[in-house]
Design an enzyme around this catalytic site. Structure first.
Site, PDB file in Angstrom:
ATOM      1  CG  HIS A 136      -1.363   3.869   4.583  1.00  0.00           C
ATOM      2  ND1 HIS A 136      -2.504   3.261   5.041  1.00  0.00           N
ATOM      3  CD2 HIS A 136      -0.633   2.904   3.983  1.00  0.00           C
ATOM      4  CE1 HIS A 136      -2.476   1.971   4.723  1.00  0.00           C
ATOM      5  NE2 HIS A 136      -1.353   1.723   4.088  1.00  0.00           N
ATOM      6  CG  ASP A 193      -4.387   5.124   7.094  1.00  0.00           C
ATOM      7  OD1 ASP A 193      -3.163   5.022   7.335  1.00  0.00           O
ATOM      8  OD2 ASP A 193      -4.925   4.531   6.124  1.00  0.00           O
ATOM      9  CB  SER A 243      -0.945   0.030   1.209  1.00  0.00           C
ATOM     10  OG  SER A 243      -0.211  -0.007   2.402  1.00  0.00           O
TER      11      SER A 243
END
Ligand SMILES: *[C@@H]1O[C@H](CO)[C@@H](O)[C@H](O)[C@H]1NC(C)=O
Ligand SMILES: *[C@@H]1O[C@H](CO)[C@@H](O)[C@H](O)[C@H]1NC(C)=O
Ligand SMILES: *[C@@H]1O[C@H](CO)[C@@H](O)[C@H](O)[C@H]1NC(C)=O
Ligand SMILES: *[C@@H]1O[C@H](CO)[C@@H](O)[C@H](O)[C@H]1NC(C)=O
Ligand SMILES: *[C@@H]1O[C@H](CO)[C@@H](O)[C@H](O)[C@H]1NC(C)=O
Length: 352
Positions: A329, A326, A46
């Site tokens: 990230h 978040d 991610s």
């Protein structure tokens, strides 16, 4: 943690290796052959994914992801741009399209492709997305299908992100603390095998990210009111990063090349946390360990809604003032600051 939130917490770990940069074999800056990369291939998780995850599965496709760029959720695990976008910008190539959209966006295949899937690792994790070996299979399939030629890959670079999902998975399953160092060894060994495969398929230069300070992610700092990092986790990260530098040096020797180099995300994150270099290039972040977007309680995460569609998260008023988007990230502004650190700028020179 509910299933839709898994991806969010399963991001990745990058690495550190303070004081080891000088050992990174990589031909440093003196590779003046007029080589200008035309294509970029991306593998990993991610921190690099720009839209491969399934919409039904990933938080990256939920509001408020993507509110800064492109203005709506678009599969990036951030409010906006991620590492991939900044590295592509550095190379002056267009951000490569996600593998999943290669048919719809066929006109942009020539700029390369992003095979990274949020939540994945070198080994299988709790998400049903392709691990890194399978991502490399995808590239080899495209070579086989003549979408790319081995020759054209000579003008390409690869970005490989491994941000820690293997370790989250290890902790979430039966992994013991005592077995952790050995597991780190097996992760780095598998990563080394993967890097070699990418090289052997013809890619000219391969940048692999170190593991970021996992212990400083909001999911860890939350226990300390976002004021302090988990030092135990950061020590494990250091081991990963030391092994990674060795692996990269071995690969250069083995291939008699300077094809491989590390992006020292670990020290770049720390530089930003310490606000040393960040001031010139970005605003001073408010408490860097506190995320912009968070669930209203531990049962929820950024983007969660209840069965009636009621929001179960809060968003800070200005994502530009936060490093983390978040619990795992960075924000776009966070990535911009990381990218702009002298350590990363120096690492990136090796791409030429
Ligand atoms: C990656 O996934 C493939 C397909 O599911 C599996 O066969 C392979 O064993 C996995 N590789 C690793 C290193 O875990
Ligand atoms: C490559 O393509 C041939 C047919 O053109 C096919 O038989 C073979 O299985 C393919 N190999 C891979 C690894 O996809
Ligand atoms: C968990 O234990 C099983 C059985 O001992 C083993 O096969 C598996 O690799 C272990 N998983 C992890 C993540 O250590
Ligand atoms: C730090 O992280 C380790 C590994 O995840 C965990 O076992 C430990 O409880 C954490 N320490 C604190 C003080 O939270
Ligand atoms: C490595 O490459 C250089 C330059 O191409 C060459 O001079 C040298 O002989 C090579 N060394 C080995 C061990 O292959």
């Amino acid at each position: 943690m509910d299933t839709p939130n898994l991806l969010c917490s399963f991001f990745f770990f990058f690495s550190l290796f303070l004081g080891h940069q000088q050992h990174v074999v990589g031909g440093s800056s003196v590779f003046l052959s007029g080589f200008g990369p035309k294509m970029m291939f991306v593998f990993g998780d991610s921190y690099a994914d720009t839209g491969n995850n399934k919409k039904t599965l990933a938080s990256s496709w939920k509001i408020p992801y993507g509110i800064t760029f492109p203005g709506k959720p678009a599969g990036r695990f951030s409010d906006g741009r991620v590492l991939t976008d900044y590295v592509a910008g550095y190379l002056r190539v267009k951000t490569p399209i996600p593998y999943r959209w290669r048919k719809q966006l066929a006109g942009r295949v020539k700029y390369g492709m992003n095979f990274a899937y949020g939540g994945t690792g070198v080994f299988d994790t709790l998400v049903p997305e392709p691990n890194m070996s399978t991502q490399i299979d995808f590239l080899q399939q495209l070579l086989n299908d003549s979408v790319y030629s081995k020759r054209s890959l000579k003008t390409s670079v690869a970005l490989v992100s491994l941000a820690g999902n293997d370790y989250s998975n290890y902790l979430a399953t039966n992994g013991s603390a005592a077995g952790f160092p050995a597991f780190i060894g097996s992760v780095v060994n598998q990563l080394k095998v993967n890097l070699k495969r990418i090289h052997d398929s013809g890619v000219r230069k391969i940048a692999v990210s170190a593991l970021q300070p996992l212990g400083c992610l909001p999911r860890s700092t939350a226990l300390f009111a976002f004021e302090q990092c988990n030092g135990t986790e950061n020590m494990l990260v250091e081991l990963h990063n030391q092994l990674l530098v060795q692996a990269v040096n071995d690969l250069d020797k083995q291939t008699n090349s300077s094809s491989f180099f590390v992006l020292d995300i670990y020290n770049a994150f720390w530089d930003v946390f310490n606000q040393k270099q960040a001031r010139q290039v970005s605003p001073t972040f408010e408490n860097p360990f506190e995320p912009c977007c968070a669930g209203v309680s531990a049962a929820f995460s950024c983007g969660s809604v209840d069965e009636n569609g009621v929001k179960k998260y809060t968003v800070c008023w200005n994502p530009k003032l936060r490093f983390f988007w978040d619990t795992v990230h960075p924000t776009q502004e966070g990535w911009r600051a990381v990218y702009s650190t002298p350590v990363l700028q120096n690492n990136l020179k090796q791409i030429w």
